[in-house]
Design a protein around this motif. Structure first.
Motif, PDB file in Angstrom:
ATOM      1  N   ASN A 137      20.800 -13.091  10.931  1.00  0.00           N
ATOM      2  CA  ASN A 137      22.245 -13.321  10.892  1.00  0.00           C
ATOM      3  C   ASN A 137      23.067 -12.323  11.699  1.00  0.00           C
ATOM      4  O   ASN A 137      24.289 -12.425  11.735  1.00  0.00           O
ATOM      5  CB  ASN A 137      22.747 -13.305   9.441  1.00  0.00           C
ATOM      6  CG  ASN A 137      22.403 -14.582   8.704  1.00  0.00           C
ATOM      7  OD1 ASN A 137      22.179 -15.614   9.327  1.00  0.00           O
ATOM      8  ND2 ASN A 137      22.344 -14.515   7.385  1.00  0.00           N
ATOM      9  N   GLU A 138      22.413 -11.341  12.298  1.00  0.00           N
ATOM     10  CA  GLU A 138      23.174 -10.351  13.074  1.00  0.00           C
ATOM     11  C   GLU A 138      22.627 -10.241  14.489  1.00  0.00           C
ATOM     12  O   GLU A 138      21.443 -10.483  14.732  1.00  0.00           O
ATOM     13  CB  GLU A 138      23.128  -8.973  12.396  1.00  0.00           C
ATOM     14  CG  GLU A 138      23.828  -8.931  11.037  1.00  0.00           C
ATOM     15  CD  GLU A 138      25.325  -9.183  11.102  1.00  0.00           C
ATOM     16  OE1 GLU A 138      25.927  -9.029  12.179  1.00  0.00           O
ATOM     17  OE2 GLU A 138      25.903  -9.540  10.062  1.00  0.00           O
ATOM     18  N   GLY A 139      23.496  -9.845  15.394  1.00  0.00           N
ATOM     19  CA  GLY A 139      23.123  -9.693  16.792  1.00  0.00           C
ATOM     20  C   GLY A 139      22.297  -8.445  17.023  1.00  0.00           C
ATOM     21  O   GLY A 139      22.082  -7.647  16.119  1.00  0.00           O
ATOM     22  N   PRO A 140      21.826  -8.258  18.260  1.00  0.00           N
ATOM     23  CA  PRO A 140      21.020  -7.080  18.578  1.00  0.00           C
ATOM     24  C   PRO A 140      21.879  -5.827  18.694  1.00  0.00           C
ATOM     25  O   PRO A 140      23.067  -5.918  18.987  1.00  0.00           O
ATOM     26  CB  PRO A 140      20.414  -7.447  19.933  1.00  0.00           C
ATOM     27  CG  PRO A 140      21.403  -8.390  20.555  1.00  0.00           C
ATOM     28  CD  PRO A 140      22.027  -9.152  19.416  1.00  0.00           C
ATOM     29  N   TYR A 141      21.294  -4.691  18.433  1.00  0.00           N
ATOM     30  CA  TYR A 141      21.869  -3.358  18.675  1.00  0.00           C
ATOM     31  C   TYR A 141      22.964  -2.922  17.695  1.00  0.00           C
ATOM     32  O   TYR A 141      22.929  -1.792  17.225  1.00  0.00           O
ATOM     33  CB  TYR A 141      22.371  -3.220  20.129  1.00  0.00           C
ATOM     34  CG  TYR A 141      21.250  -3.468  21.109  1.00  0.00           C
ATOM     35  CD1 TYR A 141      20.216  -2.557  21.256  1.00  0.00           C
ATOM     36  CD2 TYR A 141      21.170  -4.662  21.816  1.00  0.00           C
ATOM     37  CE1 TYR A 141      19.140  -2.808  22.113  1.00  0.00           C
ATOM     38  CE2 TYR A 141      20.109  -4.921  22.674  1.00  0.00           C
ATOM     39  CZ  TYR A 141      19.100  -3.991  22.818  1.00  0.00           C
ATOM     40  OH  TYR A 141      18.056  -4.254  23.649  1.00  0.00           O
ATOM     41  N   ASN A 147      20.835 -12.666  19.920  1.00  0.00           N
ATOM     42  CA  ASN A 147      19.465 -12.232  20.194  1.00  0.00           C
ATOM     43  C   ASN A 147      18.828 -13.067  21.301  1.00  0.00           C
ATOM     44  O   ASN A 147      17.751 -12.725  21.786  1.00  0.00           O
ATOM     45  CB  ASN A 147      18.598 -12.356  18.932  1.00  0.00           C
ATOM     46  CG  ASN A 147      18.860 -11.247  17.947  1.00  0.00           C
ATOM     47  OD1 ASN A 147      18.352 -10.144  18.104  1.00  0.00           O
ATOM     48  ND2 ASN A 147      19.670 -11.515  16.930  1.00  0.00           N
ATOM     49  N   ALA A 148      19.487 -14.177  21.662  1.00  0.00           N
ATOM     50  CA  ALA A 148      18.854 -15.136  22.567  1.00  0.00           C
ATOM     51  C   ALA A 148      19.482 -15.165  23.956  1.00  0.00           C
ATOM     52  O   ALA A 148      19.230 -16.087  24.720  1.00  0.00           O
ATOM     53  CB  ALA A 148      18.906 -16.539  21.947  1.00  0.00           C
ATOM     54  N   THR A 149      20.282 -14.163  24.309  1.00  0.00           N
ATOM     55  CA  THR A 149      20.797 -14.139  25.676  1.00  0.00           C
ATOM     56  C   THR A 149      19.894 -13.302  26.573  1.00  0.00           C
ATOM     57  O   THR A 149      19.594 -12.151  26.257  1.00  0.00           O
ATOM     58  CB  THR A 149      22.240 -13.608  25.782  1.00  0.00           C
ATOM     59  OG1 THR A 149      22.535 -13.401  27.179  1.00  0.00           O
ATOM     60  CG2 THR A 149      22.433 -12.294  25.033  1.00  0.00           C
TER      61      THR A 149
END
Lengths: 130, 121
Positions: A8-12, A46-48
């Motif tokens: 549910n959260e983006g990277p970094y 996470n998928a870019t």
């Protein structure tokens, strides 16, 4: 055991994506099955494939792609969440008139039904969020 | 896919300020469309999601209070609220926009234990 994972959260920004990755690796190392990894909310980031983290840091996106390829994982990005945040594949670019795509290798864009199906088909669905 | 599982959505965050509540509702509606046994729990600031009288004009965000009222049309009627979270915010069931079952944390914990799938947003 058959697991699914919800990120549910983006990277970094958040640890959640790292923890989900470590968990997925541990699940596979123990010989369990991963039915699906579903990316929702900012998790779709996470998928870019356009991220460029500093060279001495982990590359979270490439790490997912590699894990997905190695274990033939079904890594699904929610279409509605992706549209809001600009995660685009060829089909989405065509449909919404965008001039670029950025979906990284090993991911696919699909609907929330895939998350519910993962809940139905898996023994456990584990949520990683804030 | 004829299997029916018990899905509980645990809502812990205020309705605006982050997108979790709105996107959680989207999952709830899909789960209902898949004819699963759906329930919602509201705790912590999540109880504000179903407080009457959302006013979002000033923050230029689309309000979605009405969606909670529409849940019934999707046969989603099991709404549970943590009594402590309500009381801590000076709220009672009368302040809420939908009929709910207010219960103690212990009771809510028991409900969670009975679920097949717990999605926390």
């Amino acid at each position: 055991m058959k697991f699914s994972i919800l990120v549910n959260e983006g990277p970094y920004t958040h640890q959640a994506s790292d923890s989900a990755y470590q968990f997925a690796k541990a699940v596979l190392a123990k010989g369990h099955e991963i039915f699906r990894i579903f990316f929702y909310h900012d998790g779709v980031n996470n998928a870019t494939r356009l991220t460029t983290p500093p060279q001495d840091d982990r590359n979270i996106v490439n790490r997912w792609s590699k894990l997905g390829e190695e274990h033939k994982l079904d890594m699904v990005v929610c279409v509605a969440a992706a549209q809001r945040r600009g995660i685009v594949d060829d089909g989405e670019a065509k449909r919404n008139g965008k001039d670029a795509t950025n979906l990284a290798a090993g991911f696919r864009i699909s609907g929330l039904g895939q998350l519910i199906e993962a809940g139905i088909q898996s023994d456990r669905i584990v949520v990683f969020g804030d | 896919m004829s299997d029916i599982k018990k899905f509980m959505f645990v809502n812990r965050k205020a309705p605006y300020g982050t997108i979790y509540a709105l996107e959680s509702l989207e999952v709830v509606l899909i789960a209902a469309a898949f004819e699963q046994d759906v329930s919602l729990a509201f705790m912590d600031d999540g109880v504000y999601q179903i407080k009457k009288g959302h006013q979002t004009k000033g923050i230029e965000v689309k309000g979605f209070e009405k969606t909670y009222g529409a849940l019934e049309d999707y046969d989603v009627t099991k709404l549970y609220v943590d009594a402590e979270s309500l009381a801590a915010r000076g709220l009672t069931a009368d302040d809420l926009t939908v009929p709910v079952e207010v219960m103690s944390r212990a009771e809510l914990g028991k409900m969670m234990e009975e679920q097949d799938v717990l999605l926390s947003f």
